[in-house]
Design a protein around this motif. Structure first.
Motif, PDB file in Angstrom:
ATOM      1  N   LEU A 192       1.813   2.873  -3.239  1.00 16.26           N
ATOM      2  CA  LEU A 192       0.066   3.509  -3.814  1.00 16.26           C
ATOM      3  C   LEU A 192       0.039   5.217  -3.474  1.00 16.26           C
ATOM      4  N   LYS A 193       0.473   5.428  -2.799  1.00 15.22           N
ATOM      5  CA  LYS A 193       0.454   7.049  -2.084  1.00 15.22           C
ATOM      6  C   LYS A 193       1.106   8.018  -4.077  1.00 15.22           C
TER       7      LYS A 193
ATOM      8  N   ILE B  37      -2.469   8.360  -6.004  1.00 13.63           N
ATOM      9  CA  ILE B  37      -3.522   8.777  -5.619  1.00 13.63           C
ATOM     10  C   ILE B  37      -4.046  10.400  -5.837  1.00 13.63           C
TER      11      ILE B  37
ATOM     12  N   LEU C 195       0.634  -0.934   0.086  1.00 17.17           N
ATOM     13  CA  LEU C 195      -0.382   0.160   0.068  1.00 17.17           C
ATOM     14  C   LEU C 195       0.893   1.587  -0.083  1.00 17.17           C
TER      15      LEU C 195
ATOM     16  N   HIS D 205      -7.805   7.811 -12.473  1.00 18.74           N
ATOM     17  CA  HIS D 205      -8.916   6.867 -11.871  1.00 18.74           C
ATOM     18  C   HIS D 205      -9.837   6.794 -12.082  1.00 18.74           C
TER      19      HIS D 205
ATOM     20  N   PHE E 223      -2.455   1.558  -7.976  1.00 21.10           N
ATOM     21  CA  PHE E 223      -3.022   2.525  -7.651  1.00 21.10           C
ATOM     22  C   PHE E 223      -4.751   1.688  -8.104  1.00 21.10           C
ATOM     23  N   ASN E 224      -4.635   1.987  -9.386  1.00 24.92           N
ATOM     24  CA  ASN E 224      -5.870   1.548  -9.934  1.00 24.92           C
ATOM     25  C   ASN E 224      -6.397  -0.179 -10.066  1.00 24.92           C
TER      26      ASN E 224
ATOM     27  N   SER F  70      -5.475  -2.443  -8.129  1.00 24.96           N
ATOM     28  CA  SER F  70      -5.626  -2.513  -6.621  1.00 24.96           C
ATOM     29  C   SER F  70      -6.876  -2.194  -6.331  1.00 24.96           C
ATOM     30  N   LEU F  71      -7.538  -1.143  -6.525  1.00 27.92           N
ATOM     31  CA  LEU F  71      -8.938  -0.290  -6.413  1.00 27.92           C
ATOM     32  C   LEU F  71      -9.643  -1.403  -6.363  1.00 27.92           C
TER      33      LEU F  71
END
Length: 333
Positions: A64-65, A68, A61, A74, A137-138, A140-141
């Motif tokens: 991922l910063k 964001i 995690l 996103h 990030f995407n 994982s989201l």
């Protein structure tokens, strides 16, 4: 020539394994069917929990910063994954759905509802010199959103196929066997993260082998219900053609939208790869949880199996083309 073929098969052992799983299910359906000696339901639940526990251990995690803040990117990726795909299914189902078996139609709907894949989305984005942080990030989201959105989309749209789905039960099953182990894995990262990194090669192998077990079990139930006796070889051609059509449409649309929005090339790459991918690693276990011992489960997961192979082949070619671009023009966009 023969040596080249052997080397190719060794590289693509997972594809060979999926074919072998289907063949074994056709030959020995009694072993893996629901209620059979393999106890597929118990094996599936335990395996799914372990697979997503390992996902939780391997999900960094902190990395991922950096991605964001790219909120437009996103929105585009998640919209393609959970909105554009289902809309395309509605259009194509209205056009040709009446001539397809109900379970296959449901399979294409399920393909359009599952989240994006993490590993290949990030790998392809990296190969293409795209925005890797945003891809992580995407992807994982998307996996987290899929716990709720995948059964919700199937529940809302499956009525057009004559199927029904208990939304509450599906979400509870997914939360218990997918989301809970992910959270546990994250909590265990400070203690077991180093161990996981050292043995990731073997844990990745476990993921794939377990998917093959689920594919075998799914097709055992379908064979018992007459998958190969009721449908001819033409159904494979139709499924392959449908999967190719979905992939071509989404790749074209995602490229057009990102360029019209003025995305820099690195963000375009992340959006195209993350927004067009569909996960087989999570998709097959989720199908088992959502549809249970559905007699047509083998046919339901067939479009996703074909789409998975097509997306790897086509996107690897696209990644190489993106990677060959000049660095200077990309930096000026």
């Amino acid at each position: 020539m023969a040596l080249h073929v052997v080397k190719r098969l060794a590289r693509d052992w997972f594809l060979v394994g999926m074919v072998a799983a289907v063949v074994l299910a056709a030959l020995f359906p009694d072993i893996g069917r629901t209620g059979g000696p393999m106890h597929a339901d118990v094996v599936a639940n335990v395996g799914i929990f372990l697979v997503f526990l390992l996902y939780g251990l391997g999900l960094p995690l902190a990395n991922l910063k950096a991605g964001i803040m790219k909120w437009r990117l996103h929105v585009v990726v998640q919209a393609f994954t959970f909105v554009v795909f289902p809309l395309l299914w509605l259009l194509l189902d209205a056009a040709v759905g009446r001539w397809l078996p109900a379970d296959l139609t449901l399979g294409f709907l399920y393909l359009c509802a599952v989240p994006s894949t993490i590993s290949s989305s990030v790998a392809m984005t990296g190969l293409a010199r795209g925005n890797v942080a945003a891809a992580i990030f995407n992807a994982s989201l998307s996996s987290l959103l899929g716990v709720v959105l995948t059964p919700l989309i199937v529940s809302l749209l499956a009525t057009t196929t004559g199927q029904s789905l208990s939304l509450g039960d599906a979400i509870l099953k997914l939360a218990g066997l997918l989301l809970l182990p992910l959270v546990i894995g994250q909590l265990l990262r400070p203690v077991l993260g180093g161990w996981f990194a050292r043995y990731r090669r073997y844990t990745s192998m476990f993921d794939r082998v377990f998917i093959l077990v689920l594919v075998y079990a799914s097709f055992c139930d379908s064979v018992e219900s007459g998958l190969f006796t009721n449908y001819g070889g033409g159904i494979l051609a139709v499924t392959l053609g449908g999967a190719a059509l979905f992939l071509a449409l989404v790749l074209t649309l995602s490229t057009t939208v990102t360029r019209s929005l003025g995305f820099v090339k690195e963000d375009e790459i992340a959006a195209v790869f993350c927004g067009s991918k569909k996960t087989l690693a999570s998709g097959v276990p989720m199908a088992r949880l959502i549809f249970g011992a559905h007699p047509g489960l083998g046919l339901i997961v067939l479009p996703l199996m074909f789409y998975h192979q097509l997306q790897l082949l086509v996107c690897s070619v696209l990644a190489e083309r993106y990677a060959s671009r000049e660095a200077a023009p990309a930096a000026q966009e």
